[in-house]
Design a protein around this motif. Structure first.
Motif, PDB file in Angstrom:
ATOM      1  N   VAL A 149       0.831  -1.205   0.000  1.00 37.31           N
ATOM      2  CA  VAL A 149       0.000   0.000   0.000  1.00 37.31           C
ATOM      3  C   VAL A 149       0.864   1.253   0.000  1.00 37.31           C
ATOM      4  CG1 VAL A 149      -1.686   1.323   1.329  1.00 37.31           C
ATOM      5  CG2 VAL A 149      -1.952  -1.157   1.085  1.00 37.31           C
ATOM      6  N   ALA A 150       1.914   1.248   0.828  1.00 39.19           N
ATOM      7  CA  ALA A 150       2.787   2.424   0.927  1.00 39.19           C
ATOM      8  C   ALA A 150       3.502   2.709  -0.388  1.00 39.19           C
ATOM      9  CB  ALA A 150       3.797   2.225   2.052  1.00 39.19           C
ATOM     10  N   ALA A 151       3.801   1.646  -1.149  1.00 36.99           N
ATOM     11  CA  ALA A 151       4.477   1.806  -2.439  1.00 36.99           C
ATOM     12  C   ALA A 151       3.518   2.259  -3.540  1.00 36.99           C
ATOM     13  CB  ALA A 151       5.148   0.501  -2.847  1.00 36.99           C
ATOM     14  N   GLY A 152       2.225   2.249  -3.247  1.00 43.67           N
ATOM     15  CA  GLY A 152       1.257   2.681  -4.240  1.00 43.67           C
ATOM     16  C   GLY A 152       0.830   1.601  -5.200  1.00 43.67           C
ATOM     17  N   ALA A 153       1.072   0.317  -4.827  1.00 38.03           N
ATOM     18  CA  ALA A 153       0.729  -0.827  -5.671  1.00 38.03           C
ATOM     19  C   ALA A 153       1.552  -0.812  -6.960  1.00 38.03           C
ATOM     20  CB  ALA A 153      -0.767  -0.849  -5.974  1.00 38.03           C
ATOM     21  N   TYR A 154       1.273  -1.754  -7.843  1.00 36.09           N
ATOM     22  CA  TYR A 154       1.972  -1.778  -9.121  1.00 36.09           C
ATOM     23  C   TYR A 154       1.486  -0.616  -9.986  1.00 36.09           C
ATOM     24  CZ  TYR A 154       4.012  -6.454  -8.555  1.00 36.09           C
ATOM     25  OH  TYR A 154       4.761  -7.532  -8.133  1.00 36.09           O
ATOM     26  N   PRO A 155       2.385   0.103 -10.633  1.00 37.64           N
ATOM     27  CA  PRO A 155       1.932   1.156 -11.548  1.00 37.64           C
ATOM     28  C   PRO A 155       1.245   0.532 -12.758  1.00 37.64           C
ATOM     29  CG  PRO A 155       4.293   0.838 -11.769  1.00 37.64           C
ATOM     30  CD  PRO A 155       3.857  -0.011 -10.603  1.00 37.64           C
ATOM     31  N   ASP A 156       0.172   1.135 -13.198  1.00 35.61           N
ATOM     32  CA  ASP A 156      -0.614   0.581 -14.295  1.00 35.61           C
ATOM     33  C   ASP A 156       0.046   0.938 -15.625  1.00 35.61           C
ATOM     34  OD1 ASP A 156      -2.518  -0.588 -15.840  1.00 35.61           O
ATOM     35  OD2 ASP A 156      -4.135   0.810 -15.331  1.00 35.61           O
ATOM     36  N   ILE A 157       1.138   0.245 -15.925  1.00 36.49           N
ATOM     37  CA  ILE A 157       1.857   0.451 -17.175  1.00 36.49           C
ATOM     38  C   ILE A 157       1.977  -0.872 -17.904  1.00 36.49           C
ATOM     39  CG2 ILE A 157       3.125   2.502 -16.441  1.00 36.49           C
ATOM     40  CD1 ILE A 157       5.474   0.755 -15.675  1.00 36.49           C
ATOM     41  N   ALA A 158       2.222  -0.823 -19.195  1.00 30.02           N
ATOM     42  CA  ALA A 158       2.181  -2.022 -20.034  1.00 30.02           C
ATOM     43  C   ALA A 158       3.395  -2.921 -19.886  1.00 30.02           C
ATOM     44  CB  ALA A 158       2.031  -1.608 -21.502  1.00 30.02           C
ATOM     45  N   LEU A 159       4.501  -2.386 -19.394  1.00 28.24           N
ATOM     46  CA  LEU A 159       5.734  -3.160 -19.268  1.00 28.24           C
ATOM     47  C   LEU A 159       6.597  -2.525 -18.179  1.00 28.24           C
ATOM     48  CD1 LEU A 159       7.108  -5.611 -20.787  1.00 28.24           C
ATOM     49  CD2 LEU A 159       8.470  -3.895 -21.994  1.00 28.24           C
ATOM     50  N   MET A 160       7.459  -3.324 -17.575  1.00 32.67           N
ATOM     51  CA  MET A 160       8.389  -2.867 -16.545  1.00 32.67           C
ATOM     52  C   MET A 160       7.681  -2.470 -15.256  1.00 32.67           C
ATOM     53  SD  MET A 160      11.348  -3.223 -17.947  1.00 32.67           S
ATOM     54  CE  MET A 160      11.969  -3.538 -19.614  1.00 32.67           C
ATOM     55  N   GLU A 161       6.470  -3.000 -15.054  1.00 34.43           N
ATOM     56  CA  GLU A 161       5.772  -2.698 -13.807  1.00 34.43           C
ATOM     57  C   GLU A 161       6.525  -3.252 -12.599  1.00 34.43           C
ATOM     58  OE1 GLU A 161       5.002  -6.768 -14.700  1.00 34.43           O
ATOM     59  OE2 GLU A 161       4.696  -5.028 -16.002  1.00 34.43           O
ATOM     60  N   ASP A 162       7.232  -4.363 -12.778  1.00 33.58           N
ATOM     61  CA  ASP A 162       7.989  -4.938 -11.672  1.00 33.58           C
ATOM     62  C   ASP A 162       9.189  -4.062 -11.303  1.00 33.58           C
ATOM     63  OD1 ASP A 162       9.181  -5.458 -14.108  1.00 33.58           O
ATOM     64  OD2 ASP A 162       9.430  -7.607 -13.775  1.00 33.58           O
ATOM     65  N   ILE A 163       9.830  -3.479 -12.311  1.00 31.65           N
ATOM     66  CA  ILE A 163      10.955  -2.580 -12.057  1.00 31.65           C
ATOM     67  C   ILE A 163      10.492  -1.340 -11.302  1.00 31.65           C
ATOM     68  CG2 ILE A 163      12.832  -1.277 -13.122  1.00 31.65           C
ATOM     69  CD1 ILE A 163      12.961  -4.337 -13.538  1.00 31.65           C
ATOM     70  N   ALA A 164       9.412  -0.737 -11.785  1.00 30.38           N
ATOM     71  CA  ALA A 164       8.890   0.471 -11.145  1.00 30.38           C
ATOM     72  C   ALA A 164       8.409   0.183  -9.722  1.00 30.38           C
ATOM     73  CB  ALA A 164       7.762   1.062 -11.984  1.00 30.38           C
ATOM     74  N   PHE A 165       7.774  -0.956  -9.525  1.00 27.85           N
ATOM     75  CA  PHE A 165       7.287  -1.339  -8.204  1.00 27.85           C
ATOM     76  C   PHE A 165       8.455  -1.548  -7.243  1.00 27.85           C
ATOM     77  CE2 PHE A 165       5.207  -4.810  -5.509  1.00 27.85           C
ATOM     78  CZ  PHE A 165       4.490  -3.916  -4.729  1.00 27.85           C
ATOM     79  N   SER A 166       9.513  -2.198  -7.721  1.00 26.39           N
ATOM     80  CA  SER A 166      10.697  -2.416  -6.894  1.00 26.39           C
ATOM     81  C   SER A 166      11.306  -1.090  -6.448  1.00 26.39           C
ATOM     82  CB  SER A 166      11.746  -3.227  -7.659  1.00 26.39           C
ATOM     83  OG  SER A 166      11.310  -4.533  -7.929  1.00 26.39           O
ATOM     84  N   LYS A 167      11.384  -0.151  -7.373  1.00 25.80           N
ATOM     85  CA  LYS A 167      11.957   1.150  -7.033  1.00 25.80           C
ATOM     86  C   LYS A 167      11.135   1.842  -5.949  1.00 25.80           C
ATOM     87  CE  LYS A 167      14.272   2.054 -11.437  1.00 25.80           C
ATOM     88  NZ  LYS A 167      14.340   2.935 -12.642  1.00 25.80           N
ATOM     89  N   ALA A 168       9.815   1.712  -6.023  1.00 27.61           N
ATOM     90  CA  ALA A 168       8.956   2.306  -4.996  1.00 27.61           C
ATOM     91  C   ALA A 168       9.140   1.594  -3.663  1.00 27.61           C
ATOM     92  CB  ALA A 168       7.501   2.252  -5.434  1.00 27.61           C
ATOM     93  N   LEU A 169       9.263   0.271  -3.695  1.00 25.87           N
ATOM     94  CA  LEU A 169       9.449  -0.494  -2.468  1.00 25.87           C
ATOM     95  C   LEU A 169      10.800  -0.201  -1.816  1.00 25.87           C
ATOM     96  CD1 LEU A 169       7.979  -3.942  -3.565  1.00 25.87           C
ATOM     97  CD2 LEU A 169       7.064  -2.472  -1.756  1.00 25.87           C
ATOM     98  N   LYS A 170      11.816   0.079  -2.627  1.00 24.98           N
ATOM     99  CA  LYS A 170      13.144   0.387  -2.080  1.00 24.98           C
ATOM    100  C   LYS A 170      13.128   1.625  -1.196  1.00 24.98           C
ATOM    101  CE  LYS A 170      16.931   0.349  -4.379  1.00 24.98           C
ATOM    102  NZ  LYS A 170      17.931   0.606  -5.440  1.00 24.98           N
ATOM    103  N   LYS A 171      12.183   2.517  -1.422  1.00 24.82           N
ATOM    104  CA  LYS A 171      12.072   3.713  -0.586  1.00 24.82           C
ATOM    105  C   LYS A 171      11.513   3.384   0.794  1.00 24.82           C
ATOM    106  CE  LYS A 171      11.342   6.705  -4.617  1.00 24.82           C
ATOM    107  NZ  LYS A 171      10.407   7.636  -5.310  1.00 24.82           N
TER     108      LYS A 171
END
Length: 230
Positions: A149-171
């Motif tokens: 929840v704090a990371a804002g869930a997976y970003p609704d993008i067509a590709l690289m959602e795992d990369i973007a999610f990881s970057k948010a979780l790293k914070k």
């Protein structure tokens, strides 16, 4: 600790039963949530007897995983691809590593298939992930619900959602990089050519890092090559 394993699917009839059968022994401690993106091959029907919840959403891996998380009841969310298998004692390992320091993490991965380069690629993926703190979906990303929840869930993008999610979780926290290996199919690598796919993935990650449109990158990913003609 209650777990929810969330599996996004799209036309996975050939493998969804094997995927879910491998998870049946875990159901005492977790729920299995399948989220289908509009399969036309019977995936949903095959999944129903073997999962706790079978949901349908609009297609898109990020959208499907977020939909599953919204209906899941677990304190820990485990995002599993339909062609990936967890290592032995996976949930015990996750529970042992989610502490005050780590609120999310991933497993090492092995790519299954006869091509010798798949082992090399998997080693590179694991090393890069350990060095950067960024995980891919093949490595089975897991997170506490609070971190999700704090990371804002997976970003609704067509590709690289795992990369973007990881970057948010790293914070939020450092990842728990578990050495136990999830087994993921090397079918895409072999279908499009192992070396060509490796170059393509490097190029796509680089372009994404530079701000390229994920929709355009997803079109190239679907073709399995850098060029669009033909």
């Amino acid at each position: 600790m209650r777990f929810s394993i969330i599996i996004p699917t799209l036309n996975e009839a050939a493998g969804i039963e094997a995927c879910l059968l491998a998870l049946q022994a875990l159901r005492a401690d977790c729920e299995l949530v399948v989220v289908d993106g509009g399969s036309v091959d019977g995936t949903v029907k095959l999944a129903m007897p073997l999962a706790d919840k079978v949901l349908v959403s609009k297609p898109g891996r990020a959208r499907q995983m977020n939909h599953g998380a919204g209906h899941a009841t677990g304190e820990v969310l485990v995002f599993l691809h339909a062609d990936t298998y967890l290592p032995a004692q996976a949930l015990e390992l996750v529970a042992a590593h989610l502490d005050g320091i780590h609120q999310w993490g991933r497993f090492d991965v092995r790519l299954t298939g006869p091509h010798v380069m798949l082992k090399v690629i998997a080693c590179m993926m694991n090393w890069r992930s350990r060095w950067t703190g960024i995980a891919t979906g093949d490595q089975v990303i897991f997170a506490t619900r609070g971190a999700f929840v704090a990371a804002g869930a997976y970003p609704d993008i067509a590709l690289m959602e795992d990369i973007a999610f990881s970057k948010a979780l790293k914070k939020i926290s450092k990842p728990a990089c578990l050495k136990a290996k999830a087994s993921s199919s090397g079918r895409r690598w072999e279908r499009h050519g192992v070396l060509q796919t490796m170059v393509l993935m490097w190029w796509l990650r680089g372009r994404f890092a530079c701000g390229a449109d994920p929709d355009k990158l997803a079109a190239l990913y679907a073709k399995g090559r850098l060029w669009t003609c033909g």
